[in-house]
Design an enzyme around this catalytic site. Structure first.
Site, PDB file in Angstrom:
ATOM      1  N   ASP A 181       1.001  -1.200   0.204  1.00  0.00           N
ATOM      2  CA  ASP A 181      -0.024  -0.012  -0.121  1.00  0.00           C
ATOM      3  C   ASP A 181       0.842   1.168   0.154  1.00  0.00           C
ATOM      4  OD1 ASP A 181      -2.537   1.814   0.665  1.00  0.00           O
ATOM      5  OD2 ASP A 181      -3.452  -0.304   0.847  1.00  0.00           O
ATOM      6  N   HIS A 218      -3.798   5.809   3.707  1.00  0.00           N
ATOM      7  CA  HIS A 218      -4.410   4.911   3.131  1.00  0.00           C
ATOM      8  C   HIS A 218      -3.785   3.604   3.686  1.00  0.00           C
ATOM      9  CE1 HIS A 218      -5.764   1.593   0.237  1.00  0.00           C
ATOM     10  NE2 HIS A 218      -6.990   2.536   0.254  1.00  0.00           N
ATOM     11  N   SER A 394     -11.248  -1.232  -0.558  1.00  0.00           N
ATOM     12  CA  SER A 394     -10.020  -1.133   0.072  1.00  0.00           C
ATOM     13  C   SER A 394     -10.083  -1.462   1.630  1.00  0.00           C
ATOM     14  CB  SER A 394      -9.541   0.219  -0.017  1.00  0.00           C
ATOM     15  OG  SER A 394      -8.618   0.231  -1.191  1.00  0.00           O
TER      16      SER A 394
END
Length: 929
Positions: A181, A218, A394
């Site tokens: 990520d 994220h 996600s």
């Protein structure tokens, strides 16, 4: 055989493979595909090329190659090409990879020349440009404080995680999970990276020497869902991460996005480290065939790749989630419904991937996602020691990655068994309610239930039996629960079956109309225990319709009840009542019931009953409210209803239409959003359906947008978004639509716009040789009143096998070509259908020879099995040793060799008859006997 025995999932086919046998992954139309991508260059503006070499697993007979073996074989397969490039100043080799047997090369030449020269290199199977994968873009976010939740963020109990922790005594310890990520905040109090668990790759796939960081947030959020601890250091159990004791790794491959090379390097690194589970909450919408090889080979090396399905809604998906071997995850919300943004579609393998060879390893079609998990408004960690709520698939993917980690920790024998791990969660997924809850493009196989999944994969025990009523009759739709945490609904015959681990467990039932019952069961060693349950009658009461808000003097109203085994009732006026008792009287199904006194029913009652409350004509305006005491077997239950305002002369509820949408043009294929606003201008409360209709207010197309309850003065607006399908009516047709509210109907006349494609006359071939392509050229015309597109679809023997997209302006014509590879069926006559959304045309074709081959001896050979091969060589009506002798004696003659397709018994070569066909004929005749 049960449905479970015949169930075919995306995984079960892979269990049967001894190794991958697919053909070369040469992706046709690569240059055209690159036109819609963001391509990469180096700092000097030179194009970056990816050279793809023979996949190692497809080059070896060994399906269990070690990482060391794979690296060695990959190097050997591309060594000649890399040696050649090292001597050419127009090219520079930047990196090479083994998980996908590939190399990254920059070129100073123009793209066309570079592509041609690189493609001609020894061992190169295909060439494509390096490209960008979009960066993470969560759909919503909201800063939060640590205390903005309960004991757990809602995704944890939604997947039965706390019971799983308790049942198996593990929170993921001993299992490694790598999050690929944007990075991670290593100082967050709820996150702990394993020592050596950080790495970062640049856009050319080179490993960087860096310390953990996350400029986006994220990756930190995803990592918290996998393995986060106690938010903000609060007391109690961990309530952010699914597997808070797993060994957490973080591989930075994204910023605003990441290159294909960068992501490939990250997956390769994780597989080389022996990581158990990879989470990839990333991807690009569409089919990116370049990503298949690394995902397939990670699967082959025993690494589970969990990926988000995408955030583009239904009828879409993203790579790598839509690759068959990945474990794709859709997003659910706190209500257990699938979010609107969650991607999903039915993948037609050959057509959608433009790669016929994939059907050798994959089924002809499959659903994305595989499963669903919580992905809406998920609370997790954020850089700077903060917390955030994000939404997206996600956020769903790391829930599943954590669940897989728990499964391996609970049963280490599952380590490396990728197909089995994915299957256990698909088999035990919860489908919920409604049509979308069935396996398909919204839920996949369902929302995962971690407890049931892991229990099914361990040395579990089965408790099964039948639930009876007191008279010995079976009870269906009764929930049986275990203190272990599993549950089951009884079938029509009262039977149930549920799983528990070793131990002592309470088995309980609490059903309406029956006294609760609990049995304690001791199980161990994978045994199956029979435990029937007999339920004694019990008191239950549910108020199905309470008091109205308003009534009038000298009027009555009903309180409706659903009861079980009711024996007596005591009804009194509550303290809120201002009316005198003598002005209120009660009837229970027409029998007078005294206020404030116990009333015994003639016999126990079960079912629906109504209590009628009458207001006397002498009553003054005021308020009436009731208390209820119900008596039955074993207990007393109490309830209250009201208050109801008593008015002198209340006006009836009057629903007026305040405003409504009027659309005079309807575009088919798009979403129409009619709305209506209504108001209750009377005194009384009423419930009314708001119905939208199309063509005829009394016809079939009448839909209830909402059922609303309005008190005096209430106003409400309802919408009814509806997509009018393309081709729903002939374009240009007019028709009315509008709303029905009570007795009032409003309408407007609208004209329908859209394309409509009709198929003209065409003639298909009567016969196609086996293994040849059936090709149908289909004329079409847009007879609609708008430009648009459609598909010409070919269904062969009842199975969809291909399509071509067509588009045209009104009145324009064209032709489409749909094809079918007849090697996918046996020799026989087949029916096919060619269709658009408006019309369809059927035909038939014979696959294989229609006539028998010429005679070798006196009579023509005969096909005794109907498969296009002629076992009866001498034509005497039977297949025996004399036919074998005849074929062998005439093996070299023209009459045999010129008709080889009829005698291809070995299946090796339809153009030549050999002694192997003679041997195969002999074996076939033995089987026929």
């Amino acid at each position: 055989m049960t449905d479970e025995d015949t169930r075919f999932t995306r995984r079960s086919a892979l269990q049967l493979l001894a190794g991958f046998t697919a053909g070369s992954a040469v992706w046709s139309g690569q240059a055209a595909a690159e036109s819609g991508r963001t391509l990469t260059t180096d700092s000097n503006g030179n194009e970056k090329w990816i050279l793809r070499f023979r996949d190692v697993f497809k080059s070896s007979d060994d399906p269990d190659l070690s990482v060391t073996d794979v690296k060695q074989l990959a190097g050997d397969l591309k060594q000649d090409a890399l040696d050649t490039l090292s001597e050419d100043t127009d090219y520079e080799v930047k990196n090479d990879f083994w998980l996908a047997n590939a190399a990254l090369v920059t070129a100073t030449k123009d793209p066309a020349s570079a592509r041609a020269e690189l493609t001609d290199l020894s061992g190169v199977e295909s060439v494509h440009r390096d490209f960008m994968i979009p960066g993470p873009d969560p759909l919503s976010e909201a800063d939060v404080l640590p205390h903005d939740h309960g004991v757990y963020q809602y995704g944890i109990p939604a997947m039965n995680i706390p019971d799983t922790w308790d049942a198996f005594g593990t929170r993921g310890d001993g299992v490694s999970v790598a999050v690929l990520d944007t990075g991670i905040d290593p100082d967050h109090p709820d996150l702990t990276l394993i020592q050596g668990g950080w790495t970062e790759f640049d856009e050319e796939g080179n490993e960087l020497d860096s310390e953990p960081y996350d400029p986006d947030g994220h990756g930190t959020h995803v990592s918290g869902t996998v393995a986060g601890g106690r938010a903000g250091g609060l007391e109690g159990e961990p309530h952010l991460g699914v597997a808070p004791e797993a060994d957490l790794y973080n591989v930075k491959v994204l910023d605003d996005g990441g290159t294909f090379t960068q992501i490939l390097a990250g997956v390769e690194w994780a597989v080389e480290q022996g990581i158990d589970v990879i989470n990839m909450s990333l991807g690009a919408t569409g089919m990116f065939g370049e990503m298949i090889e690394p995902i397939q080979n990670a699967f082959q090396e025993g690494t589970v790749v969990v990926s988000s399905a995408g955030n583009s809604g239904a009828e879409s998906s993203g790579s790598p989630g839509n690759i068959f071997e990945s474990f794709a995850v859709g997003a659910s919300n706190p209500d257990g419904d699938i979010t609107n943004f969650s991607s999903g579609e039915l993948i037609h393998t050959s057509e959608d991937w433009n790669a016929n060879w994939l059907t050798e390893d994959w089924p002809l079609n499959y659903y994305v996602p595989d499963v669903a998990a919580p992905g809406a408004n998920i609370l997790s960690t954020y850089p700077g020691g903060e917390y955030n709520r994000l939404s997206g698939t996600s956020m769903a993917s790391p829930h599943v990655a954590g669940a897989v980690a728990l499964a391996i920790s609970a049963n280490p024998d599952l380590r490396g068994q990728v197909g089995e791990l994915q299957d256990i969660f698909e088999r035990t997924a919860v489908h919920g309610a409604g049509p979308d809850a069935l396996p398909g493009i919204r839920y996949g196989e369902g929302i995962i239930d971690t407890l049931s999944g892991i229990t099914s994969a361990t040395d579990s025990n089965t408790i099964e039996g039948t639930v009876f009523d007191g008279a010995g009759g079976p009870l269906s739709d009764i929930t049986v629960e275990s203190s272990f945490g599993t549950s089951a609904e009884t079938a029509d015959d009262g039977s149930y079956s549920l799983l528990v681990t070793d131990g002592e467990w309470d088995l309980s039932v609490d059903a309406f109309g029956y006294q609760p019952q609990t049995e304690t069961i001791q199980v161990s060693g994978g045994e199956s225990i029979a435990q029937d349950l007999s339920l004694a009658d019990g008191l239950d009461v549910a108020i199905t319709s309470g008091q109205p808000d308003v009534t009038g003097v000298e009027e009555s109203f009903n309180v409706d009840l659903s009861v079980a085994n009711l024996e007596s009732i005591l009804i009194s006026l509550s303290d809120e009542t201002t009316l005198s008792p003598e002005n209120v009287s009660l009837l229970l199904d027409d029998a007078e019931v005294p206020l404030g006194e116990s009333y015994s029913l003639p016999e126990p009652v079960s079912g629906d009953i109504s209590l009628t409350v009458e207001i006397a004509s002498e009553a003054s305006p005021g308020t009436v409210a009731l208390t209820h005491q119900f008596d039955g077997p074993g207990e007393i239950q109490n309830a209250a209803t009201g208050p109801t305002d008593v008015l002198e002369d209340p006006t009836d509820a009057t629903i007026q239409i305040v405003e409504w949408e009027q659309t005079a043009e309807v575009t088919m294929g798009e979403t129409l959003t009619p709305y209506i606003t209504v108001e209750n201008t009377g005194d009384r409360t009423t419930t009314v359906p708001l119905q939208w209709w199309l063509f005829d207010p009394e016809g079939a197309n009448v839909f209830t947008a909402d059922v609303v309850t309005l008190q005096s003065g209430d106003q409400v607006t309802a919408e009814f978004p509806i997509e009018i399908p393309a081709g729903f009516v002939p374009p240009g047709q007019t028709g009315s639509h509008g709303w029905i509210v009570g007795d009032e109907i409003v309408s407007v006349s609208a004209e329908f716009f859209g394309p409509a494609f009709s198929i003209g006359e065409f003639t298909g071939p009567e016969q196609v040789d086996y293994a040849e392509t059936l090709s149908l050229t289909v004329p079409y015309q847009n007879v609609g009143n708008a430009e648009g597109s459609d598909t010409v679809e070919l269904t062969f023997d009842g199975v969809f096998v291909g399509s071509e997209t067509i588009s045209a302006a009104p009145g324009d014509s064209g032709t489409a070509t749909v094809t079918f590879d007849t090697s996918r069926v046996v020799r026989d006559r087949y029916e096919y259908v060619v269709a658009t959304s408006q019309t369809e045309v059927s035909g038939s074709v014979w696959v294989g020879p229609i006539q028998a081959p010429p005679a070798i001896t006196e009579n023509r050979p005969q096909d005794l099995t109907g498969d296009g091969l002629f076992e009866d060589i001498n034509g005497d009506g039977v297949a025996d040793i004399f036919d074998v002798q005849t074929l062998y004696s005439n093996l070299e003659t023209d009459v045999v060799q010129n008709n080889a397709e009829y005698y291809n018994f070995s299946g090796d070569d339809p153009t030549e008859v050999t002694v192997f066909d003679v041997q195969a004929l002999y074996q076939r005749i033995q089987q026929l006997d």
